[in-house]
Design a protein around this motif. Structure first.
Motif, PDB file in Angstrom:
ATOM      1  N   LEU A 151      54.089  64.079  46.404  1.00 14.04           N
ATOM      2  CA  LEU A 151      54.628  62.920  45.602  1.00 14.04           C
ATOM      3  C   LEU A 151      53.677  62.453  44.699  1.00 14.04           C
ATOM      4  CD1 LEU A 151      56.675  61.046  48.129  1.00 14.04           C
ATOM      5  CD2 LEU A 151      57.503  62.923  46.825  1.00 14.04           C
ATOM      6  N   THR A 152      52.357  62.286  45.155  1.00 15.50           N
ATOM      7  CA  THR A 152      51.316  61.949  44.304  1.00 15.50           C
ATOM      8  C   THR A 152      51.046  62.515  43.122  1.00 15.50           C
ATOM      9  OG1 THR A 152      49.616  62.497  45.753  1.00 15.50           O
ATOM     10  CG2 THR A 152      50.334  59.962  46.045  1.00 15.50           C
ATOM     11  N   LEU A 153      51.182  64.053  43.342  1.00 14.03           N
ATOM     12  CA  LEU A 153      50.872  64.700  42.387  1.00 14.03           C
ATOM     13  C   LEU A 153      51.858  64.697  41.114  1.00 14.03           C
ATOM     14  CD1 LEU A 153      49.657  68.491  41.953  1.00 14.03           C
ATOM     15  CD2 LEU A 153      51.943  67.881  41.555  1.00 14.03           C
ATOM     16  N   ALA A 154      53.278  64.672  41.476  1.00 13.63           N
ATOM     17  CA  ALA A 154      54.169  64.429  40.667  1.00 13.63           C
ATOM     18  C   ALA A 154      54.163  63.153  39.732  1.00 13.63           C
ATOM     19  CB  ALA A 154      55.618  64.259  41.214  1.00 13.63           C
ATOM     20  N   ALA A 155      53.566  62.191  40.170  1.00 13.64           N
ATOM     21  CA  ALA A 155      53.548  60.844  39.508  1.00 13.64           C
ATOM     22  C   ALA A 155      52.214  61.069  38.778  1.00 13.64           C
ATOM     23  CB  ALA A 155      53.191  59.783  40.473  1.00 13.64           C
ATOM     24  N   ARG A 156      50.830  61.558  39.533  1.00 14.28           N
ATOM     25  CA  ARG A 156      49.718  61.561  38.908  1.00 14.28           C
ATOM     26  C   ARG A 156      50.001  62.533  37.269  1.00 14.28           C
ATOM     27  NH1 ARG A 156      47.348  63.694  42.771  1.00 14.28           N
ATOM     28  NH2 ARG A 156      47.130  65.930  42.108  1.00 14.28           N
ATOM     29  N   GLU A 157      50.785  63.479  37.635  1.00 13.11           N
ATOM     30  CA  GLU A 157      51.104  64.468  36.317  1.00 13.11           C
ATOM     31  C   GLU A 157      52.214  63.870  35.459  1.00 13.11           C
ATOM     32  OE1 GLU A 157      49.760  67.854  35.671  1.00 13.11           O
ATOM     33  OE2 GLU A 157      48.043  66.842  37.200  1.00 13.11           O
ATOM     34  N   GLY A 158      52.566  62.595  35.736  1.00 20.32           N
ATOM     35  CA  GLY A 158      53.599  62.173  34.784  1.00 20.32           C
ATOM     36  C   GLY A 158      54.864  62.933  34.529  1.00 20.32           C
ATOM     37  N   LEU A 159      55.578  63.762  35.735  1.00 19.60           N
ATOM     38  CA  LEU A 159      56.433  64.474  35.774  1.00 19.60           C
ATOM     39  C   LEU A 159      57.954  63.932  35.369  1.00 19.60           C
ATOM     40  CD1 LEU A 159      55.390  67.259  38.133  1.00 19.60           C
ATOM     41  CD2 LEU A 159      54.793  67.242  35.855  1.00 19.60           C
ATOM     42  N   ASP A 160      58.032  63.410  34.470  1.00 21.07           N
ATOM     43  CA  ASP A 160      59.289  62.803  33.753  1.00 21.07           C
ATOM     44  C   ASP A 160      60.307  63.676  33.651  1.00 21.07           C
ATOM     45  OD1 ASP A 160      58.387  63.512  31.637  1.00 21.07           O
ATOM     46  OD2 ASP A 160      58.185  61.556  30.695  1.00 21.07           O
ATOM     47  N   ASN A 161      60.054  65.035  33.684  1.00 18.95           N
ATOM     48  CA  ASN A 161      60.839  66.132  33.593  1.00 18.95           C
ATOM     49  C   ASN A 161      61.818  66.382  34.807  1.00 18.95           C
ATOM     50  OD1 ASN A 161      58.598  67.166  34.652  1.00 18.95           O
ATOM     51  ND2 ASN A 161      58.993  69.123  33.887  1.00 18.95           N
ATOM     52  N   MET A 162      61.364  65.431  36.134  1.00 19.19           N
ATOM     53  CA  MET A 162      62.045  65.808  37.248  1.00 19.19           C
ATOM     54  C   MET A 162      62.770  64.755  37.914  1.00 19.19           C
ATOM     55  SD  MET A 162      60.041  66.971  40.714  1.00 19.19           S
ATOM     56  CE  MET A 162      59.008  65.651  40.666  1.00 19.19           C
ATOM     57  N   VAL A 163      64.141  64.987  38.372  1.00 18.00           N
ATOM     58  CA  VAL A 163      64.818  63.943  39.028  1.00 18.00           C
ATOM     59  C   VAL A 163      65.092  64.365  40.517  1.00 18.00           C
ATOM     60  CG1 VAL A 163      66.918  62.454  38.858  1.00 18.00           C
ATOM     61  CG2 VAL A 163      65.591  62.898  37.121  1.00 18.00           C
ATOM     62  N   TRP A 164      64.821  63.590  41.568  1.00 22.55           N
ATOM     63  CA  TRP A 164      65.190  63.788  42.791  1.00 22.55           C
ATOM     64  C   TRP A 164      66.402  62.962  43.071  1.00 22.55           C
ATOM     65  CZ3 TRP A 164      61.052  64.305  47.205  1.00 22.55           C
ATOM     66  CH2 TRP A 164      60.285  65.659  46.709  1.00 22.55           C
ATOM     67  N   VAL A 165      67.392  63.663  43.793  1.00 22.48           N
ATOM     68  CA  VAL A 165      68.375  62.636  44.061  1.00 22.48           C
ATOM     69  C   VAL A 165      68.544  62.761  45.699  1.00 22.48           C
ATOM     70  CG1 VAL A 165      71.087  62.322  43.943  1.00 22.48           C
ATOM     71  CG2 VAL A 165      69.890  63.243  42.282  1.00 22.48           C
ATOM     72  N   VAL A 166      68.268  61.670  46.367  1.00 21.80           N
ATOM     73  CA  VAL A 166      68.040  61.817  47.953  1.00 21.80           C
ATOM     74  C   VAL A 166      69.641  61.375  48.407  1.00 21.80           C
ATOM     75  CG1 VAL A 166      67.130  61.130  50.027  1.00 21.80           C
ATOM     76  CG2 VAL A 166      65.852  61.646  47.831  1.00 21.80           C
ATOM     77  N   ASN A 167      70.388  62.232  49.052  1.00 24.27           N
ATOM     78  CA  ASN A 167      71.541  61.841  49.720  1.00 24.27           C
ATOM     79  C   ASN A 167      71.565  60.962  50.709  1.00 24.27           C
ATOM     80  OD1 ASN A 167      74.356  61.861  50.420  1.00 24.27           O
ATOM     81  ND2 ASN A 167      74.415  63.879  51.110  1.00 24.27           N
ATOM     82  N   ALA A 190      58.038  54.502  45.552  1.00 21.01           N
ATOM     83  CA  ALA A 190      57.406  53.323  44.515  1.00 21.01           C
ATOM     84  C   ALA A 190      55.824  53.507  44.809  1.00 21.01           C
ATOM     85  CB  ALA A 190      57.845  51.988  44.791  1.00 21.01           C
ATOM     86  N   GLY A 191      55.327  53.527  46.085  1.00 20.91           N
ATOM     87  CA  GLY A 191      53.864  53.412  46.359  1.00 20.91           C
ATOM     88  C   GLY A 191      53.265  54.614  45.747  1.00 20.91           C
ATOM     89  N   ALA A 192      53.715  55.774  45.708  1.00 18.64           N
ATOM     90  CA  ALA A 192      53.409  56.937  45.273  1.00 18.64           C
ATOM     91  C   ALA A 192      53.399  57.202  43.829  1.00 18.64           C
ATOM     92  CB  ALA A 192      54.266  58.167  46.086  1.00 18.64           C
ATOM     93  N   GLY A 193      54.012  56.030  43.098  1.00 20.39           N
ATOM     94  CA  GLY A 193      54.190  55.963  41.608  1.00 20.39           C
ATOM     95  C   GLY A 193      55.398  56.630  40.973  1.00 20.39           C
ATOM     96  N   TRP A 194      56.404  56.581  41.705  1.00 18.89           N
ATOM     97  CA  TRP A 194      57.792  57.243  41.009  1.00 18.89           C
ATOM     98  C   TRP A 194      58.578  55.963  40.685  1.00 18.89           C
ATOM     99  CZ3 TRP A 194      60.504  62.121  42.653  1.00 18.89           C
ATOM    100  CH2 TRP A 194      59.397  63.179  43.171  1.00 18.89           C
TER     101      TRP A 194
END
Length: 894
Positions: free
Chosen positions: A266-282, A307-311
């Motif tokens: 999760l922190t890698l995704a936030a650190r890299e600013g991966l706004d090309n990714m969307v998770w939908v948690v059912n 939120a704590g991981a930066g998402w």
């Protein structure tokens, strides 16, 4: 924040401590509300940030709560206009719910008396259907083609237990027919009936034209999606492929979030600013046996975590029917009630009817009871959670798709088994529900207003509207607007020519006794391959924080380490020729201490030929003990996804890594590798063997485009490297070849008696010990023939294939290892740096009448020198000599 809830209400709810000065509190509250109303949210956020900074300076011990009220993040006034035909999309979703249910239930009635227990899941898709359909109708973009300006498609990871719903949609789209749906989870039987069997979960290996990503092993899909999104940035930054405008969508379960792989990146995704990714948690609140968090709230927990991981976190909690209730709630009664309702109770609300919910939830206090006045029990029962409201889902998806700078997670509140009524909605047993009685089927039909007669419902008839119906025209029009149908796996990729072996491996082919380790030989070959104009840019070197250990530091300057922000510092070793160099167009993926992350990156690169239409060739080098033993599930998933690339298990074997001990020494990776059908595993001893293996692998993957990957073990031990034996290439690739024969030295007056003969097999690190043993045996008057075994598993597979042909009565050649060993005589001794089960795998295919003894490193590793370790495990030269003498004595006695 939900704009339908008065702002002052949200500020005043759930106070953490008693208010000692209500008047002052009211003044602060009114001042802030006035500020927000007159100067806007930007100014309001600035002042809140400033107050938080001051609080830290004054050490008051306060920090903002990461969990927000249990309401929708996207307010009513922020919702975009729904762009589709709402009634039409609801009708289509209902048809897919029915066909998915019918498919699973029919599969479990396939044999007489309903005795078939093929399994399958209805409740998960029932909860996720609207989440899927909103994506299919408005967001999930298919690949248009590989040409300039054509969209190359979004990547969509589907919740595995919801696979029946994806099949149901493909049926309406005409990509599957009714016969195919009749063979759900019956892949072998389907082929006999001319149908396509439908795999239980998303499996690209089993349905190579359909599924893109295997998600059936929980947790593997989430981490894979993150590294796929990052790899798309890597391709863009290296100017290999422009991935702008493409998204990675992942629909996952809330229970799945407990898997460590789900959370580890999760922190890698936030650190890299991966706004090309969307998770939908059912968030249907329920896993297999019961509530995900019976005594808490999983949505709150996940909100804090992400939120704590930066998402960016979007909560999708309540449907449109609740908007009016929130608007009338001037005291915050709803928000306060939700704040104190745990998921176990929410599950009970889902399983019960409107009367129960009126009495139990709205009956908690007078404020809630007044809100429910004027509503019938049926209306209360039909109050939707956010994940079942197409308008709310679209608003959340649109907000996520437009968000920049962060990855986004949508926490969608749903009911497991939604619409299944008394048969399974919200029940503890609903996950495994796959049988319905007649009344349940009619109730489901009525709940979703399906155009089925009573008899059709009882018979579980599939329903597909006429091709010219409004429903079918709408269905196809929406997918046409989004580029085509999903999921769909593509395999078209340009053939990449590989350089001649002599261009990068001459030093290994003619080593002339020079000492080096096979790890160093590999790194040197890799450096040469990176310079090739055609193949070089397609190579993806991957390490998990061990590049210097493996002697790869010279590549830092040559190709750089990928960083999405370049290098913002002057490295401490900047003056060194081996200095650490990060770059936006860097080629090496240095993943830190995360084998799971490195393997996920490898998978993204190894499947790029399919996912992006761009063939890449990843080389992931790592401590061999931290491969199959640690991330074997991910390797299996990569095999399912038909990966192409190289896994390099360095410091391999149980005795080559002196001093490290039990946790680092690998004695079993080749045993596990042998269980993966499209993994070719090799244990070369010499640099020349390694060169031949690498060349063959690159030819298979990049030129012939075969869906295989190679596992090759490397050693860090320096020893003399021989030249390549003329004509040995085919044997190296197939698994073994005659290395040398050692004859007793001639002595004057020696009798002409034929010397005793022994055959020795060895691989990897222990082949040098086998050669020493052969030389010692020759000095003792015994003729020893040595075979280098480069792959025990390839020999075993070849033998098994020949055996299967023979069992079917077909003519077949002898197994390759049988043919090879017919040129030798005497007992056969095999020695490896792995457990004995590895060389034991070829026992059945040896020439008849020859005794066979295997030596290996069974047991736990130890810390000591190589010599001490090999003596301890009985795989050193003297132990091999002793074993040979023993077998010869036994042979003489018998």
């Amino acid at each position: 924040m939900n704009a339908s809830v008065p702002f002052h209400t949200l500020l005043s709810t759930d106070m953490n401590s008693a208010d000692t000065d209500p008047q002052e509190t009211a003044e602060w509250r009114e001042a802030f509300v006035a500020l927000a109303a007159t100067q806007g949210p930007v100014r309001a956020r600035y002042l809140l940030d400033e107050l938080a900074r001051l609080a830290r300076e004054q050490r008051v011990g306060w920090k903002p709560e990461l969990a927000t009220p249990y309401v929708n993040t996207v307010g009513v006034n922020e919702q975009p206009v729904f762009p589709g035909d709402l009634a039409m999309e609801e009708r289509l979703a209902s048809l897919m719910r029915w066909n998915a249910l019918a498919m699973v239930v029919r599969a479990n009635q396939a044999e007489s008396g309903g005795s078939a227990e093929l399994g399958g899941h209805i409740a998960s898709y029932a909860s996720a259907a609207d989440l899927f359909e909103t994506g299919f109708n408005h967001f999930f973009h298919a690949r248009e083609g590989l040409g300039q300006g054509q969209h190359r498609g979004d990547l969509v990871f589907f919740q595995p237990h919801s696979a029946p719903g994806v099949y149901a949609r493909a049926y309406l789209e005409g990509r599957l027919n009714e016969n195919d749906l009749g063979f759900y989870r019956q892949e072998l039987s389907a082929a006999q009936q001319g149908a396509q069997g439908l795999s239980s979960y998303p499996h690209p290996y089993l349905m190579p034209g359909f599924w893109q990503f295997p998600t059936g092993s929980m947790g593997i899909g989430p981490i894979s999606s993150i590294y796929h999104a990052r790899f798309m940035r890597y391709l863009t930054h290296r100017r290999l492929l422009d991935c702008a405008g493409r998204k990675v969508w992942g629909v996952f379960g809330d229970g799945e979030m407990d898997e460590p792989e789900s959370m580890s990146a999760l922190t890698l995704a936030a650190r890299e600013g991966l706004d090309n990714m969307v998770w939908v948690v059912n968030c249907n609140l329920q896993r297999l046996d019961g509530p995900v968090r019976g005594n808490g709230r999983i949505i709150d927990e996940l909100e804090k975590l992400f939120a704590g991981a930066g998402w960016n976190v979007i909560k999708l909690v309540w449907g449109s029917d609740w908007d009016g209730l929130f608007a009338r709630d001037l005291t915050g009664a709803l928000t306060q009630a939700f704040a104190h309702t745990v998921d176990g109770q929410m599950q009970t609300f889902a399983a019960k009817d409107g009367r129960f919910n009126r009495d139990t939830f709205f009956g908690q206090n007078e404020e809630l009871a007044r809100l429910a006045q004027g509503m019938t029990d049926e209306q209360i029962d039909r109050l939707k959670r956010g994940g079942h409201d197409l308008v709310k889902i679209h608003a959340a998806y649109a907000a996520a798709a437009n968000h920049t700078g962060q990855p986004t997670v949508i926490l969608a509140h749903t009911k497991k088994g939604y619409g299944m009524g008394s048969a399974g909605q919200g029940k503890m047993t609903t996950h495994s529900q796959k049988k319905f009685d007649e009344s349940d089927l009619l109730e489901f039909r009525n709940r979703f207003n399906l155009p089925l007669s009573d008899e059709q419902a009882r018979q579980l008839a599939f329903y597909k509207p006429a091709a010219d119906s409004a429903e079918m025209q709408y269905l196809h029009a929406r997918r046409t607007a989004l580029g085509g149908y999903l999921p769909k796996r593509e395999t078209t990729a340009q053939v990449i020519e590989i350089p001649a072996l002599s261009a990068y491996a001459n030093f290994a082919l003619g080593a002339d006794g020079k000492e080096m380790s096979t790890t160093m030989a590999f790194v040197r070959m890799l450096g040469g391959l990176l310079k090739d104009a055609s193949l070089g840019p397609r190579i993806v070197p991957i390490v998990a924080d061990e590049a210097r250990t493996f002697g790869m530091a010279n590549l830092f300057k040559q190709v750089g380490i990928y960083s999405s922000v370049g290098q913002k510092y002057a490295p401490e070793d900047i003056g060194s020729v081996l200095s650490y160099r990060e770059a936006l167009d860097g080629q090496i993926l240095e993943e830190g201490i995360s084998e799971a992350g490195a393997l996920a990156s490898w998978t993204a690169a190894a499947t790029s030929y399919s996912v992006h239409g761009l063939a890449m060739l990843p080389f992931y080098i790592y401590y061999s003990m931290f491969g199959f033993q640690r991330v074997g599930d991910q390797i299996w998933a990569a095999a399912d996804q038909r990966a192409r690339g190289f896994l390099l298990g360095a410091t391999s074997g149980r005795t080559t890594l002196g001093g490290e001990g039990l946790q680092h020494q690998d004695g079993s990776s080749h045993l596990v590798a042998a269980t993966i059908p499209n993994c070719k595993a090799y244990d070369p001893a010499f640099a020349c063997e390694l060169a031949v293996i690498l060349e063959r692998g690159m030819q298979e993957m990049m030129v012939e485009q075969q869906d295989v990957f190679y596992y090759v073990t490397l050693m860090n031990e320096n020893y003399a490297q021989p030249d390549l034996r003329p004509g040995s290439e085919a044997g190296i690739v197939r698994g073994c070849y005659h290395f040398n024969s050692y004859f007793p030295p001639p002595h004057k007056g020696q009798s002409t008696k034929t010397p005793e003969k022994i055959t020795l097999l060895g691989s990897g690190a222990i082949l040098t010990e086998v050669i020493k043993a052969a030389q010692q045996l020759a000095q003792q008057g015994i003729e020893a023939t040595v075979y280098s075994v480069t792959s025990w598993s390839e020999l075993a597979r070849d033998g098994a294939a020949c055996q299967q042909l023979a069992l079917r009565g077909e003519s077949t050649p002898e197994a390759f290892v049988t043919q090879q060993l017919r040129h030798s005589q005497g007992p056969i001794i095999a020695a490896t740096d792995y457990v004995r089960a590895v060389p034991e795998s070829i026992r059945a295919f040896l020439p008849t009448g020859r005794s066979y003894l295997t030596l290996g490193t069974d047991g736990f590793g130890r810390s000591d020198t190589r010599a001490a370790l090999r003596n301890f495990f009985g795989v050193d030269a003297q132990s091999i000599v002793n074993a040979a003498l023993h077998q010869l004595s036994v042979s003489l006695r018998t």
